[in-house]
Write a protein that holds these residues in place. Structure first.
Motif: not given
Length: 407
Positions: A269-278
């Motif tokens: 989920r944390q990686v998903g948030v990072v991907k969304l921000l990028i």
């Protein structure tokens, strides 16, 4: 092909703006690869440590043992004979490295005036050498078949009890017949694993001593270790139903590793948030770049449309420009990210102990083919999305107004 050629030329002639867009995409791809690669490495190390220190790849138990039988393990014992046909059949199956019997029990351990509860396992010392590679003996020696009263104890439990290698301790347990039995043992070694909670409460003794202590002759589970972790599902397909028909359950490691599974969900989920921000950063940057290009090329757009160029062709031209930027930025980002990942891994990433773990570690970054594909899709997908609005505006300009632009 003509639209592709024109799009390429437009990207090349606007070098400063294209360079800014490429740097944005490359930075996003590199950030995603490094963050995701570090998480992938953590997943791998945690998974293998869990398998090699506690669970094995598959555990074979009596049917229903994990659903309710664990409350009374001695009523759900596996056959006692080590030459049992089913055990031998599993041991010789393709891809199986070792099958080791274990006997789980709980009780009290006493040293001097200190007494603590523990969770114990009786294991085969000879087979556990290959099965428990994730357990590190930090003091003393591992168990030996020639020393039936020599146990190994978790680092945290040893510290809380105040014992060291060579000290004699007393184990007290409740037997199968609900009586109390004890045995005098000596600490042969102190071990450490990735899990602090495991080290704080666990000890292991030779299987022969555990059976005498609990007064049973069987095992609570058979632990199967395969040559490859990704062969677990194949093993389950081949032997799961067969064992079920004989009154056994084959339970894969991923059904038992609760802490690992929850960690994967959290970090994913944390990686998903990072991907969304990028992705949002890339979309805003590329959209702004292409919007400026539309404004600056308004006369050009009006001219080509006045000469008969269809609006759909103009739309496609700008979308193709965005995709080209995505492909170039994605490819460059993957190359840069791959090189940085190897450089950082060679240097190492010092990390403090995370929650639930006993020690810090030196981290690395693991780049997988799926991660590379994910980074490329992010680059192309976000630039494609970012190009839609500017392309739609370019294709819907009024020709007369476009020709008069800035005149």
């Amino acid at each position: 092909m003509l639209e592709l050629d024109v799009a390429v030329r437009n990207v090349l002639r606007q070098r400063r703006r294209a360079l800014f867009a490429l740097l944005t995409i490359v930075g996003g791809v590199v950030a995603l690869m490094l963050a995701s690669g570090f998480i992938e490495w953590i997943f791998l190390q945690m998974r293998e440590s869990t398998i090699q220190s506690q669970l094995g790849h598959v555990q074979v138990v009596r049917s229903g043992y994990f659903e309710g039988g664990a409350a009374d393990p001695y009523a759900n014992l596996l056959p006692a004979d080590e030459a049992n046909g089913e055990l031998q059949s599993l041991s010789t199956a393709p891809g199986v490295q070792v099958v080791a019997p274990r006997l789980a029990f709980t009780g009290l351990i006493s040293f001097g005036e200190a007494t603590l509860s523990f969770s114990g396992e009786g294991v085969d010392p000879g087979k556990e050498i290959r099965l428990s590679k994730g357990i590190q003996i930090i003091s003393g020696e591992p168990m030996s078949p020639s020393d039936p009263t020599g146990l190994v104890i978790g680092e945290g439990l040893a510290a809380n009890l105040g014992v060291k290698v060579g000290d004699r301790v007393v184990l007290l347990v409740t037997t199968k017949s609900r009586g109390v039995n004890g045995v005098d043992c000596h600490v042969r070694g102190i071990f450490s694993t990735y899990s602090k909670s495991f080290d704080d409460s666990s000890l292991r003794v030779p299987l022969v001593t555990a059976r005498k202590l609990v007064k049973v002759a069987g095992a609570t589970n058979w632990v199967v270790v395969l040559d490859r972790t990704d062969a677990t599902s194949l093993f389950m397909e081949q032997y799961g139903a067969q064992l079920k028909s004989k009154g056994f359950d084959a339970v894969p490691w991923y059904d038992l590793a609760d802490f690992y599974n929850k960690t994967v969900v959290l970090f994913s989920r944390q990686v998903g948030v990072v991907k969304l921000l990028i992705g949002m950063i890339i979309i805003l940057s590329i959209s702004n770049t292409l919007s400026m290009a539309v404004i600056e090329r308004m006369n050009e757009i009006g001219t080509v449309m006045a000469l008969g160029k269809r609006r759909k062709a103009v739309l496609r031209m700008f979308i193709i420009e965005g995709v080209i930027l995505g492909l170039l930025g994605g490819a460059l980002g993957v190359v840069v990210g791959y090189l940085l990942a190897h450089l950082i891994s060679a240097i190492g990433i010092p990390m403090p102990p995370p929650p639930g773990m006993a020690k810090g570690y030196i981290g690395e970054i693991m780049i997988t083919p799926l991660l590379v594909l994910d980074a490329l899709l992010l680059a192309v997908g976000t630039t494609l999305i970012a190009s839609i609005v500017p392309a739609w505006r370019a294709s819907n300009v009024i020709i007369v107004d476009a020709l008069r632009h800035q005149r």
